[in-house]
Design a protein around this motif. Structure first.
Motif, PDB file in Angstrom:
ATOM      1  N   ILE A  94      -7.640  -1.861  -3.788  1.00 51.66           N
ATOM      2  CA  ILE A  94      -6.995  -0.849  -4.651  1.00 51.66           C
ATOM      3  C   ILE A  94      -7.918  -0.368  -5.770  1.00 51.66           C
ATOM      4  CG2 ILE A  94      -4.688  -1.731  -4.125  1.00 51.66           C
ATOM      5  CD1 ILE A  94      -4.686  -2.970  -6.981  1.00 51.66           C
ATOM      6  N   ARG A 141       0.931  -4.748 -15.188  1.00 47.40           N
ATOM      7  CA  ARG A 141       2.251  -4.960 -15.808  1.00 47.40           C
ATOM      8  C   ARG A 141       2.787  -6.322 -15.384  1.00 47.40           C
ATOM      9  NH1 ARG A 141       2.657   0.278 -13.922  1.00 47.40           N
ATOM     10  NH2 ARG A 141       2.803   1.836 -15.572  1.00 47.40           N
ATOM     11  N   THR A 184      -1.965  -1.433 -11.190  1.00 49.37           N
ATOM     12  CA  THR A 184      -2.322  -0.070 -10.798  1.00 49.37           C
ATOM     13  C   THR A 184      -3.841  -0.012 -10.787  1.00 49.37           C
ATOM     14  OG1 THR A 184      -0.365   0.817 -11.877  1.00 49.37           O
ATOM     15  CG2 THR A 184      -2.153   2.375 -11.424  1.00 49.37           C
ATOM     16  N   ASN A 221      -2.261   0.601  -5.546  1.00 49.45           N
ATOM     17  CA  ASN A 221      -1.604  -0.390  -6.405  1.00 49.45           C
ATOM     18  C   ASN A 221      -1.048  -1.536  -5.578  1.00 49.45           C
ATOM     19  OD1 ASN A 221       1.292   0.335  -5.766  1.00 49.45           O
ATOM     20  ND2 ASN A 221       0.474   2.312  -6.438  1.00 49.45           N
ATOM     21  N   THR A 244       1.692  -5.104  -5.904  1.00 52.32           N
ATOM     22  CA  THR A 244       2.728  -5.754  -6.710  1.00 52.32           C
ATOM     23  C   THR A 244       3.019  -7.150  -6.183  1.00 52.32           C
ATOM     24  OG1 THR A 244       3.750  -3.612  -7.096  1.00 52.32           O
ATOM     25  CG2 THR A 244       5.106  -5.540  -7.527  1.00 52.32           C
TER      26      THR A 244
END
Ligand code: ISE
Length: 335
Positions: free
Chosen positions: A143, A150, A240, A245, A247
């Motif tokens: 990425i 976050r 990001t 991105n 997660t």
């Protein structure tokens, strides 16, 4: 070769570590235990075939102990780590190295003076398969460079009562450490925003806290630290990157959906979520001690940086201002 481990502190995490060492980690045996609650240490000693002793000094000095695991309350870590260095015993020290930066610095200075790395810090997230998978996504093949990270770190209920400074030095210190490991950069500044609080928060405290950091190369790191979310134990991290991105949701990248249901159950606390990371950390430590392979995991330097950044964050919590983070040069022992 078997490493005979003495465990200081037999509360929640000390008991879990001692049981893991005795039953789920190869190359280790638990020989000695200390807790200020003698009866508690005695019960676990009976279960594991170990000896309970009345002082931690006795445990560190004992010929029956090759290596020490410190899992006492946070404020005792530094003095016990110093005693382990003085006895030249390899040590796995639970996080934080110290709640107070100057105490952490004293341990760093003592290890540098000794000229040998004996302390490994218990930042177990570095061993977590979820974080490892996330880190593997970074870079030109994945990425790209991390631009924004976050994080959310939520406890169902504050484990030791609600104290905002403690939620930084005891809990958010995990994010302070894991994000510098993830993006491979040091922080330039920190700012803590204390906003509207949840219903269980005493009037003189704040929960959640929103912690904003920026690294030297400009990556923005944000952390929601909510110790009384009442929902369950949740740790998530979303990156990001310049090219995409990724997660990490409670250790999984993909949340499956079925029959109009998406999501998964949450464990009540961290021993469930990070059980494998704790075991892998212990196995990594013991393998390092038995084979002489490089020490895996976090160093005393990492422990010191964690305490320093946490102390700057507490300063910002009190003033609301952005606080610069300046580190001394990294000692050659850790470079
Ligand atoms: C605890 O000491 C931990 O290390 C947990 O990971 C964290 O979520 C919790 O808030 C701490 O008290």
């Amino acid at each position: 070769m078997t490493i005979r481990v003495g465990v200081i502190g037999t509360g929640n995490i000390g008991t879990s570590h001692a049981r893991d060492l005795a039953t789920r980690v190869s190359g280790a045996r638990v020989t000695m235990l200390y807790d200020f609650d003698n009866a508690l240490a005695g019960e676990l000693a009976a279960e594991l075939g170990a000896i309970a002793v009345p002082t931690y000094q006795e445990l560190i000095a004992s010929d029956l102990v090759d290596a020490v695991l410190i899992a006492s309350p946070d404020q005792f870590h530094a003095e016990q780590a110093l005693a382990c260095l003085a006895a030249e015993k390899p040590t796995l020290c639970e996080k934080p190295l110290a709640p107070v930066e100057s105490d952490a610095k004293a341990v760093l200075d003592a290890e540098v003076a000794l000229g040998r790395r004996l302390i490994m810090m218990g930042f177990m997230r570095r061993f977590d398969p979820g974080y490892e998978e996330l880190k593997a996504q970074l870079g030109p093949e994945g990425i790209g460079d991390p631009l924004i990270v976050r994080n959310a770190h939520r406890n169902e209920i504050a484990p030791y009562g609600l104290d905002s400074a403690l939620s930084i030095t005891n809990a958010a210190i995990h994010e302070i450490d894991i994000n510098r490991w993830l993006v491979e950069d040091e922080y330039a500044w920190v700012q803590v925003l204390a906003g509207r609080s949840g219903p269980l928060t005493p009037l003189d405290q704040h929960d959640p806290l929103f912690i904003l950091l920026q690294t030297r190369q400009g990556t923005i790191v944000e952390v929601e630290m909510f110790v009384q979310s009442q929902v369950g134990y949740e740790v998530t991290c979303a990156v990001t990157g310049g090219l995409g991105n990724a997660t990490m949701t409670d250790g999984r990248f993909v949340t499956t959906a079925r029959a109009r249901h998406t999501g998964h159950d949450l464990p009540p606390q961290w021993l469930g979520r990070f059980q494998e990371a704790y075991r892998l950390q212990l196995q990594g430590w013991i393998t390092h001690l038995t084979t002489g392979s490089p020490m895996p995991g976090a160093s005393t330097w990492d422990g010191y940086v964690g305490s320093l950044v946490a102390n700057r964050a507490i300063e910002s919590y009190h003033t609301g201002e952005r606080v610069a983070i300046e580190l001394p040069p990294i000692p050659a022992l850790y470079a």
